[in-house]
Design a protein around this motif. Structure first.
Motif, short mmCIF file in Angstrom:
data_model
loop_
_atom_site.label_atom_id
_atom_site.label_comp_id
_atom_site.label_asym_id
_atom_site.label_seq_id
_atom_site.Cartn_x
_atom_site.Cartn_y
_atom_site.Cartn_z
N THR A 1 0.83 -1.21 0.00
CA THR A 1 0.00 0.00 0.00
C THR A 1 0.87 1.25 0.00
O THR A 1 0.55 2.26 -0.67
CB THR A 1 -0.92 0.00 1.23
N GLY A 2 1.98 1.22 0.76
CA GLY A 2 2.86 2.38 0.81
C GLY A 2 3.55 2.65 -0.51
O GLY A 2 3.97 3.78 -0.79
N SER A 3 3.69 1.61 -1.34
CA SER A 3 4.33 1.81 -2.65
C SER A 3 3.41 2.48 -3.67
O SER A 3 3.87 2.90 -4.73
CB SER A 3 4.81 0.45 -3.19
N LEU A 4 2.13 2.56 -3.35
CA LEU A 4 1.20 3.22 -4.26
C LEU A 4 1.30 4.73 -4.07
O LEU A 4 1.15 5.25 -2.96
CB LEU A 4 -0.23 2.75 -3.98
N ASP A 5 1.55 5.44 -5.16
CA ASP A 5 1.68 6.90 -5.06
C ASP A 5 0.31 7.57 -5.15
O ASP A 5 -0.72 6.93 -5.34
CB ASP A 5 2.62 7.43 -6.13
N ARG A 6 0.32 8.89 -5.04
CA ARG A 6 -0.91 9.65 -5.03
C ARG A 6 -1.69 9.48 -6.34
O ARG A 6 -2.92 9.30 -6.32
CB ARG A 6 -0.58 11.13 -4.80
N ASN A 7 -0.99 9.52 -7.46
CA ASN A 7 -1.68 9.44 -8.75
C ASN A 7 -2.39 8.10 -8.92
O ASN A 7 -3.51 8.02 -9.41
CB ASN A 7 -0.69 9.65 -9.89
N THR A 8 -1.72 7.02 -8.51
CA THR A 8 -2.31 5.69 -8.63
C THR A 8 -3.55 5.57 -7.76
O THR A 8 -4.60 5.04 -8.18
CB THR A 8 -1.30 4.61 -8.25
N LEU A 9 -3.48 6.09 -6.55
CA LEU A 9 -4.62 6.00 -5.64
C LEU A 9 -5.79 6.86 -6.12
O LEU A 9 -6.96 6.48 -6.00
CB LEU A 9 -4.20 6.43 -4.23
N GLU A 10 -5.48 8.03 -6.67
CA GLU A 10 -6.57 8.91 -7.15
C GLU A 10 -7.20 8.37 -8.43
O GLU A 10 -8.41 8.54 -8.65
CB GLU A 10 -6.02 10.31 -7.39
N SER A 11 -6.38 7.68 -9.26
CA SER A 11 -6.94 7.16 -10.51
C SER A 11 -7.83 5.95 -10.29
O SER A 11 -8.73 5.67 -11.08
CB SER A 11 -5.79 6.78 -11.46
N ASP A 12 -7.62 5.22 -9.22
CA ASP A 12 -8.43 4.03 -8.94
C ASP A 12 -8.80 4.04 -7.45
O ASP A 12 -8.16 3.40 -6.63
CB ASP A 12 -7.66 2.76 -9.27
N PRO A 13 -9.86 4.77 -7.07
CA PRO A 13 -10.23 4.89 -5.64
C PRO A 13 -10.63 3.56 -5.02
O PRO A 13 -10.58 3.42 -3.79
CB PRO A 13 -11.40 5.86 -5.66
N GLN A 14 -11.06 2.58 -5.83
CA GLN A 14 -11.52 1.30 -5.28
C GLN A 14 -10.37 0.31 -5.05
O GLN A 14 -10.59 -0.75 -4.49
CB GLN A 14 -12.53 0.66 -6.25
N MET A 15 -9.19 0.66 -5.53
CA MET A 15 -8.07 -0.28 -5.46
C MET A 15 -7.75 -0.66 -4.01
O MET A 15 -7.57 -1.85 -3.67
CB MET A 15 -6.83 0.31 -6.12
N LEU A 16 -7.70 0.33 -3.11
CA LEU A 16 -7.31 0.06 -1.73
C LEU A 16 -8.34 -0.82 -1.03
O LEU A 16 -8.00 -1.71 -0.26
CB LEU A 16 -7.13 1.38 -0.98
N GLY A 17 -9.62 -0.58 -1.33
CA GLY A 17 -10.67 -1.41 -0.73
C GLY A 17 -10.59 -2.85 -1.22
O GLY A 17 -10.79 -3.79 -0.45
N GLU A 18 -10.28 -3.03 -2.50
CA GLU A 18 -10.15 -4.39 -3.03
C GLU A 18 -8.95 -5.11 -2.42
O GLU A 18 -9.01 -6.31 -2.13
CB GLU A 18 -10.02 -4.33 -4.55
N LEU A 19 -7.88 -4.37 -2.22
CA LEU A 19 -6.72 -4.97 -1.59
C LEU A 19 -7.00 -5.34 -0.12
O LEU A 19 -6.56 -6.37 0.37
CB LEU A 19 -5.52 -4.02 -1.65
N LEU A 20 -7.77 -4.48 0.55
CA LEU A 20 -8.09 -4.74 1.96
C LEU A 20 -8.90 -6.02 2.11
O LEU A 20 -8.73 -6.76 3.10
CB LEU A 20 -8.86 -3.55 2.54
#
Length: 388
Positions: free
Chosen positions: A84-103
């Motif tokens: 999760t820490g390796s994901l930068d701001r642009n990646t997180l903003e471009s795919d808001p659902q990514m973190l929830g899917e990883l969780l």
């Protein structure tokens, strides 16, 4: 002798034979007791040391296995946080659902949040409620400060409003930010509860501050139990690499033997405890068997020894005493019959030979006395004849 009485040369009947008997029995009994005692102590020492080495080896193995199990559990979480820490701001903003899917792939986490270096939330996902993301004091929090300094943070056990125990875990991100998560403690408790050794052995995890964060009995961490100030924690803090073992009375008041092992990659320590009653069960049984066996064997050996002493020493000595008393009373026809050819038999033979010589001398003296008496009588008759 005065009064015409013949002196009594018979040996006294009191004292010596009985004293010799008591002395020999006491000597043999004392030597037997000391021998059996030293033998029992040596056997018990060997058994207890062997058993102590055995339980220490088993517990060290259990502690290492428990530490590795907890370490693997936490390693999965840290790997996820590192991802999760390796994901930068642009990646997180471009795919808001990514973190929830990883969780959703990590059941041990209740929430994860990605922060920048100033403590601003870049992204977050949760299963129940966004506790970390809604904190207004993130930059002043201990977990954020420690993680931003490049260290892994593992907090204390807390209870959410939904009665869900959790623990905050935070680590630095590559860009200077921080990634944090709420660890579901019930998952960790399940891992610790599956650690079994012995019949009543238990394992628990202690944080750097002495708080029990996981225990075989879940009520212990829920009660916010702390070992701070206890002697086992003081001994643990002085042990190299947090590896220690010893005997003590634990926080529940039970005498136990404990072994510790550090959890890899953390400042946590796993403590495995086994009640002393179970750890030293073999020693207690050995002690009981040694006491009973020593008493029985000692009684048997003492009985056989006394019988042998009676046959070899006491009875022959009594025969010698009785024979000497008869000879002392002038009974020259008495003979000491022992029927043995050892030292005691030689003494009896010497007595008999002495009696034979005395008897022979008595005969010679009697003959001389008779001859003298006849000579005296003859001289008396001669004198009377001369006088007439």
């Amino acid at each position: 002798s005065q009064g015409g009485q013949r002196p009594d040369h018979s040996p006294p009947r009191s004292g010596r034979p009985q004293s010799l008997r008591r002395g020999l029995i006491a000597l043999v009994g004392g030597a037997l007791v000391v021998t059996l005692l030293l033998l029992s102590i040596s056997v018990f020492y060997f058994v207890s040391r062997t058993e102590e080495a055995a339980w220490r080896g088993r517990q060290e193995e259990a502690a290492l296995r428990a530490a590795e199990t907890v370490g693997v559990f936490l390693q999965r979480v840290t790997h996820f946080l590192a991802l999760t820490g390796s994901l930068d701001r642009n990646t997180l903003e471009s795919d808001p659902q990514m973190l929830g899917e990883l969780l959703m792939q990590i059941p041990a986490l209740l929430e994860v949040v990605r922060l920048d270096a100033d403590g601003n939330v870049l992204a977050g996902a949760n299963r129940d409620a966004p506790l970390l993301a809604n904190l207004f004091t993130i930059p002043q929090s201990t977990w954020f400060f420690q993680a931003s300094q490049g260290e892994l943070y593992l907090g204390e056990v807390r209870i959410s409003s939904g009665e869900e125990p959790y623990l905050i875990m935070a680590m630095p991100a590559p860009d200077g930010g921080v990634v944090a998560g709420r660890l579901r403690m019930r998952k960790l408790w399940d891992v610790v509860a599956d650690i079994r050794f012995g019949e009543t052995g238990q394992a628990y995890v202690v944080s750097q501050t002495g708080q029990i964060v996981a225990h075989t009995d879940r009520r212990v961490p829920l009660a916010n139990t702390s070992l701070e100030g206890r002697p086992e924690v003081a001994a643990l803090s002085q042990a190299p690499d947090n590896e220690w073992n010893g005997k003590y009375v634990n926080f529940a008041g039970r005498p136990v033997v404990g072994v510790t092992a550090p959890v890899p990659g953390t400042n946590w320590v796993v403590i495995t405890e086994l009640p002393q009653a179970e750890a030293f069960a073999t020693s207690r049984t050995a002690r009981l068997l040694l006491v009973v066996g020593t008493v029985l064997i000692g009684a048997l050996v003492m009985f056989v020894t006394v019988r042998l002493l009676e046959h070899l020493i006491f009875q022959p000595m009594e025969s010698l005493r009785v024979g000497a008393a008869h000879i002392g009373r002038g009974e020259m026809s008495h003979r000491i019959n022992i029927g043995r050819h050892d030292e005691v038999g030689q003494v009896a033979a010497a007595f008999n030979e002495m009696v034979d010589r005395l008897h022979e001398r008595e005969g010679q003296l009697a003959a001389r006395t008779a001859a003298l008496a006849a000579e005296v009588a003859e001289r008396v008759h001669a004198e009377e004849a001369l006088q007439r």
